[in-house]
Scaffold this motif. Structure first.
Motif, PDB file in Angstrom:
ATOM      1  N   GLU A  97       1.250  -1.393  -0.079  1.00 24.53           N
ATOM      2  CA  GLU A  97       0.250  -0.006   0.118  1.00 24.53           C
ATOM      3  C   GLU A  97       0.822   1.251   0.342  1.00 24.53           C
ATOM      4  O   GLU A  97       2.082   1.562   0.878  1.00 24.53           O
TER       5      GLU A  97
ATOM      6  N   ARG B 165       5.301  -6.854   3.794  1.00 20.98           N
ATOM      7  CA  ARG B 165       4.309  -6.011   4.288  1.00 20.98           C
ATOM      8  C   ARG B 165       4.702  -4.263   3.606  1.00 20.98           C
ATOM      9  O   ARG B 165       5.858  -3.594   4.000  1.00 20.98           O
TER      10      ARG B 165
ATOM     11  N   ARG C  53       4.382  -0.494   3.550  1.00 22.17           N
ATOM     12  CA  ARG C  53       3.079   0.301   3.649  1.00 22.17           C
ATOM     13  C   ARG C  53       3.880   1.928   2.947  1.00 22.17           C
ATOM     14  O   ARG C  53       4.585   1.982   2.426  1.00 22.17           O
TER      15      ARG C  53
ATOM     16  N   GLU D  88       8.602  -5.966   7.630  1.00 26.45           N
ATOM     17  CA  GLU D  88       8.147  -4.549   6.948  1.00 26.45           C
ATOM     18  C   GLU D  88       8.647  -3.505   6.667  1.00 26.45           C
ATOM     19  O   GLU D  88       8.865  -2.973   7.933  1.00 26.45           O
TER      20      GLU D  88
ATOM     21  N   LYS E 279       8.052   1.136   6.316  1.00 24.48           N
ATOM     22  CA  LYS E 279       7.041   2.006   6.392  1.00 24.48           C
ATOM     23  C   LYS E 279       7.698   2.791   6.196  1.00 24.48           C
ATOM     24  O   LYS E 279       8.473   3.248   6.917  1.00 24.48           O
TER      25      LYS E 279
END
Length: 460
Positions: A307, A322, A324, A340, A342
């Motif tokens: 995303e 993931r 972000r 992850e 971000k």
């Protein structure tokens, strides 16, 4: 004289978007429910723009401001008209009377909950007006026509739209059904709409009556045919899921035809703005949220969620990764399994291999981030930046407490907690010195066994 083509004729789209969401059982206006992450009304507005229709009379009810804002995101001129009463579809269209009265060449009536209509279909309907018809209705051949209004035609002309409950047995055998959308001669639209009566059981003004009204007043009507799925609307959550499935299937096909490989396309879920470059590979069970770009040759391994991320050419993601918002992976970089990222820039050829969290950080080209590494970016109030230089090596299970910098070519020993900057080419160790106690493990086991035996004896 050759008639004007749809692209040279002026056009107003009247979008009916005042539904109460009663059957949706929602506190949100029906047309604000998303398909591919974009409100349905946003899809409709985008398709109008793609058809060259930039003037929109938006008929709204609840959540009027939000509905208008969602429609405006497509970059079209939206003028809202509030429908205060519910007296039928023709009455709803007349809520936009002020806009219709301006005398456009064409008026196209569409629904805010029908996000799959193709621009080509709208232009075919307008082409019928250019041919001299006053009303062009968009219909479909139904596999099961039960419950739909039938389009009754003769010699290429549309005679009437007959509701199922009012149709004769012969008329019910007709499979050409009303899709609801239509194009109307803009010079006569207001005249024809105002002549529609309400002599029916419900006392409502039905837009479908405009066909017979036009014919009774010297005009002509015709029907064009579109695929049934394209005209699908939405009244319940179940139908919303069906629309989502249809949209996803269509979008996957478009992306694969552009040169992208999907191993199991039915398991990949896309957003309305997902961009995937040629020769990218998408493995099963990948979810793309809004704002994702995947460049040519990148690989997204199975069970990854992205995303607001940018994946550059040759980079690999996952499996079980993931990304972000703010994740930016450079060329040939790698974010591996159970990682992850971000708001992190991963440099060219850098590796974030497994079980790692990178947040508010920059990773230099060629750097290696060991398993279990985390950037400690949050102090409970503010977020802080971690900077890791080119070709740096971060050992496994390290914690980098931001704000902190690790220089080019620097090493961080495994298990370290780094709270101060590390210069270029330096080795940093931020852990206690190991101590070994010979025989101590045996004593610990014996003590535990004695305690266990005592507890067992006490229970007996």
């Amino acid at each position: 004289m050759t008639p004007m083509t749809p692209m040279t004729r002026t056009c107003l789209a009247v979008v009916l978007a005042a539904g109460e969401s009663t059957r949706m059982k929602s506190s949100l206006s029906k047309v604000l429910h998303p398909i591919g992450g974009l409100p349905m009304i946003g899809h409709v507005a985008s398709r109008l723009k793609a058809a060259g229709i930039v003037d929109v009379g938006l008929v709204v009810g609840r959540d009027a401001d939000k509905v208008e804002a969602a429609a405006r995101q497509a970059g079209i001129a939206v003028e809202s008209h509030v429908q205060t009463e519910r007296l039928g579809t023709a009455h709803a269209v007349l809520a936009a009377r002020e806009a219709i009265a301006r005398g456009y060449d064409d008026v196209v009536v569409v629904f805010g909950d029908s996000p799959l209509v193709e621009p080509e279909t709208l232009n075919r309907a307008r082409a019928g007006l250019a041919e001299g018809y006053d009303v062009v209705v968009i219909g479909f051949e139904a596999a099961d026509p039960t419950g739909y209004g039938r389009l009754l035609t003769r010699d290429g002309d549309l005679l009437a739209i007959r509701e199922h409950k009012d149709a004769s047995e012969e008329e019910r055998r007709v499979t050409l059904c009303n899709g609801g959308m239509m194009a109307i001669n803009g010079r006569r639209a207001l005249e024809l709409l105002l002549k529609i009566g309400n002599s029916n059981v419900k006392g409502e003004y039905y837009l479908t009556d405009i066909v017979e009204v036009a014919r009774a007043n010297g005009g002509k009507a015709k029907a064009i045919v579109a695929p049934e799925d394209e005209l699908a609307g939405c009244n319940t959550r179940a139908e919303l899921a069906e629309l989502e499935a249809l949209w996803q299937k269509r979008r996957r096909l478009e992306i694969m035809l552009s040169g992208v490989t999907m191993v199991a396309p039915e398991t990949v879920f896309l957003s309305h703005d997902t961009v995937i470059g040629q020769d990218a590979l998408i493995e099963p069970n990948v979810v793309f949220g809004p704002g994702v770009t995947v460049e040519s040759g990148a690989v997204i391994h199975a069970f990854s969620h992205l995303e607001g991320a940018h994946v550059s050419s040759g980079a690999t993601v996952g499996p079980f990764a993931r990304l972000r918002p703010g994740a930016n992976l450079g060329p040939d970089s790698k974010v591996g399994n159970f990682c992850e990222v971000k708001k992190g820039d991963i440099g060219k050829g850098a590796k974030v291999n497994h079980l790692t969290y990178i947040g508010d950080a920059t990773i230099g080209a060629g750097a290696n981030i060991g398993a279990g590494t985390i950037t400690c970016n949050y102090d409970g109030v503010n977020k802080h930046l971690t900077e890791i230089g080119e070709n740096a090596f971060i050992g496994s299970n390290s914690s980098l407490v931001a704000p902190v910098k690790v220089g080019n070519g620097a090493y961080v020993a495994s298990g370290s907690v780094i709270t101060s900057d590390v210069p270029d080419d330096a080795l940093a160790l931020g852990r206690a010195r190991q101590e070994t106690k010979p025989g101590r493990a045996k004593l610990i086991r014996e003590r535990i066994a004695a305690i266990r035996a005592a507890l067992k004896a006490a229970r007996n």
